[in-house]
Design an enzyme around this catalytic site. Structure first.
Site, PDB file in Angstrom:
ATOM      1  N   HIS A 156      66.593  48.817  27.187  1.00 25.77           N
ATOM      2  CA  HIS A 156      66.658  48.410  25.779  1.00 25.77           C
ATOM      3  C   HIS A 156      65.281  48.427  25.119  1.00 25.77           C
ATOM      4  O   HIS A 156      64.745  47.406  24.714  1.00 25.77           O
ATOM      5  CB  HIS A 156      67.268  47.003  25.695  1.00 25.77           C
ATOM      6  CG  HIS A 156      67.485  46.521  24.284  1.00 25.77           C
ATOM      7  ND1 HIS A 156      68.151  47.270  23.348  1.00 25.77           N
ATOM      8  CD2 HIS A 156      67.121  45.374  23.662  1.00 25.77           C
ATOM      9  CE1 HIS A 156      68.187  46.594  22.202  1.00 25.77           C
ATOM     10  NE2 HIS A 156      67.565  45.445  22.364  1.00 25.77           N
ATOM     11  N   GLY A 201      67.481  51.159  18.281  1.00 26.39           N
ATOM     12  CA  GLY A 201      67.722  50.097  19.249  1.00 26.39           C
ATOM     13  C   GLY A 201      68.706  50.530  20.309  1.00 26.39           C
ATOM     14  O   GLY A 201      69.152  51.685  20.338  1.00 26.39           O
ATOM     15  N   CYS A 202      69.073  49.625  21.184  1.00 25.83           N
ATOM     16  CA  CYS A 202      69.970  49.927  22.294  1.00 25.83           C
ATOM     17  C   CYS A 202      71.349  50.361  21.794  1.00 25.83           C
ATOM     18  O   CYS A 202      72.010  51.196  22.397  1.00 25.83           O
ATOM     19  CB  CYS A 202      70.105  48.689  23.189  1.00 25.83           C
ATOM     20  SG  CYS A 202      71.045  48.961  24.696  1.00 25.83           S
ATOM     21  N   THR A 203      71.796  49.778  20.678  1.00 31.26           N
ATOM     22  CA  THR A 203      73.142  50.081  20.187  1.00 31.26           C
ATOM     23  C   THR A 203      73.155  51.078  19.036  1.00 31.26           C
ATOM     24  O   THR A 203      74.208  51.388  18.505  1.00 31.26           O
ATOM     25  CB  THR A 203      73.829  48.777  19.716  1.00 31.26           C
ATOM     26  OG1 THR A 203      73.015  48.161  18.725  1.00 31.26           O
ATOM     27  CG2 THR A 203      74.011  47.834  20.888  1.00 31.26           C
TER      28      THR A 203
END
Length: 387
Positions: free
Chosen positions: A103, A360-362
């Site tokens: 992340h 970001g991670c998402t």
């Protein structure tokens, strides 16, 4: 003889002795791994790190996280945010040469090149790319992804990596752009599909057999492919095979930071650490600089500008907006579509809020000062960039 020279000679003999003992000749490098964040717990990460250390004495593995019961060196950090600060400091000081983490927000223009073992023939393949955003323009992003994959493969010792383009939306314009780059003098070794009609646009069969060394796709598709390749035998909750989502590559980006998933198991973490060490030994940052120098000589910039001209609607709506004074941006707002990301940033600038785009991670994020998150969210909501 000075003490400096004696020390240097002593180190050379020590390195030779180590290489003879282990059978592994090569530059010794230090690789860090952040410990917090895994869905499988801290012990899973430490186990992966210890496996990596045992398998390759030419890599020194260090942990970044809370104090732990391990023989590995630990740089103490007690939150994920603190881990990232410590790891960036270690990288920038040269104390470690590469990092494996979870992340991490790469800047726009940087995305990661995954490494998998394909099930059809057990062949390794690089997927370019798997996280991050090379560009807000889909075709431009995939053209850059091809270069990122070539850089990574060369750093891993493949002198002339073969390149294929996955048959996803945008594949044909990507093919035209890359072949124009090739005709301008940049060396790209296109591979033929295993299917009877051939061509460098790859089918699903080529994914399974690993036809190219580098499979070019968009990051979101690449991310799904990584998850499929790494956990198709486990039901998806535990990534058991492969080398993780790989290093962040981009023009001018010189930190060697590799990504693993929160679902990555100890075997993948161990492999990712090996991958990180090999990239450091292969001087991936130097190779990246050299490849972009060659690509720019072959008019990469002009080719990419030409791709953007295809979007006439976007061009007609473009307006010049001056950014407000720069601020520290540690707050993030998610939910903005990747195609709207740069426009969202400009909308905040127009309202006097300094902002930057990121990943970001998402998915895509707009980054602003922590104190202005509420105000910025209200502006973006009013302009219908977020719900």
């Amino acid at each position: 003889m000075s003490e400096n020279i004696k020390s240097m000679i002593g180190k050379v003999f020590s390195d030779i002795a180590d290489a003879i003992e282990t059978g592994q000749f090569g530059q010794k490098v230090t690789v860090g791994i952040t410990v917090l964040g895994s869905e499988h717990g801290v012990d899973n990460v430490i186990k992966g790190a210890e496996l990596a250390q045992k398998s390759n004495p030419n890599i020194e593995v260090v942990l970044i996280g809370p104090k732990s019961d391990t023989n590995l060196k630990v740089y103490e950090a007690n939150t994920e945010e603190e881990q990232h600060k410590v790891m960036e400091s270690l990288l920038d000081s040269g104390e470690v040469q590469s990092i494996v983490t979870m992340h991490y927000n790469f800047p726009i223009g940087v995305s990661t090149v995954g490494r998998v073992v394909t099930p059809g023939k057990g062949k390794e393949m690089f997927i370019a790319t798997t996280t991050g955003t090379s560009s807000a323009h889909r075709v431009e992003g995939m053209v850059k992804n091809a270069l990122y994959g070539i850089v990574t493969a060369k750093a891993m010792g493949i002198e002339k990596p073969t390149v294929g383009i996955l048959n996803v939306d945008g594949a044909r314009p990507v093919e035209r752009a890359l072949k124009e780059l090739q005709s301008n003098g940049y060396d790209i070794n296109f591979v033929e599909s295993m299917r009877s009609d051939g061509g460098c646009v790859m089918r699903g069969n080529d994914l399974l057999t690993g036809t190219p060394d580098v499979m070019v796709t968009d990051s979101l598709t690449g991310n799904i492919l990584m998850k499929m390749f790494s956990s198709y035998t486990t039901g998806g909750s535990y990534e058991a095979t492969g080398y993780g989502y790989g290093p962040g590559i981009g023009e001018g980006y010189d930190r060697t930071i590799l990504i693993v998933s929160r679902a990555s198991g100890a075997p993948v973490i161990a492999n990712a650490i090996q991958y990180a060490g090999q990239l450091a030994q292969g001087n991936v940052a130097n190779i990246s600089a050299e490849e972009f120098k060659k690509a720019n000589k072959a008019k990469l910039s002009d080719i990419l500008k030409g791709l953007k001209k295809d979007n006439k609607k976007a061009a007609s709506q473009e307006e010049e907006v001056t950014a407000p004074p720069k601020e520290v941006v540690t707050g993030s707002i998610s939910g903005v579509d990747i195609m709207d990301l740069e426009d969202a940033v400009k909308e905040l600038w127009k309202n006097g809020i300094y902002a930057e785009s990121g990943m970001g991670c998402t998915g895509p994020i707009v980054m602003v000062n922590e104190a202005k998150i509420e105000q910025a969210t209200e502006v973006l909501s009013k302009a219908e960039f977020v719900q």
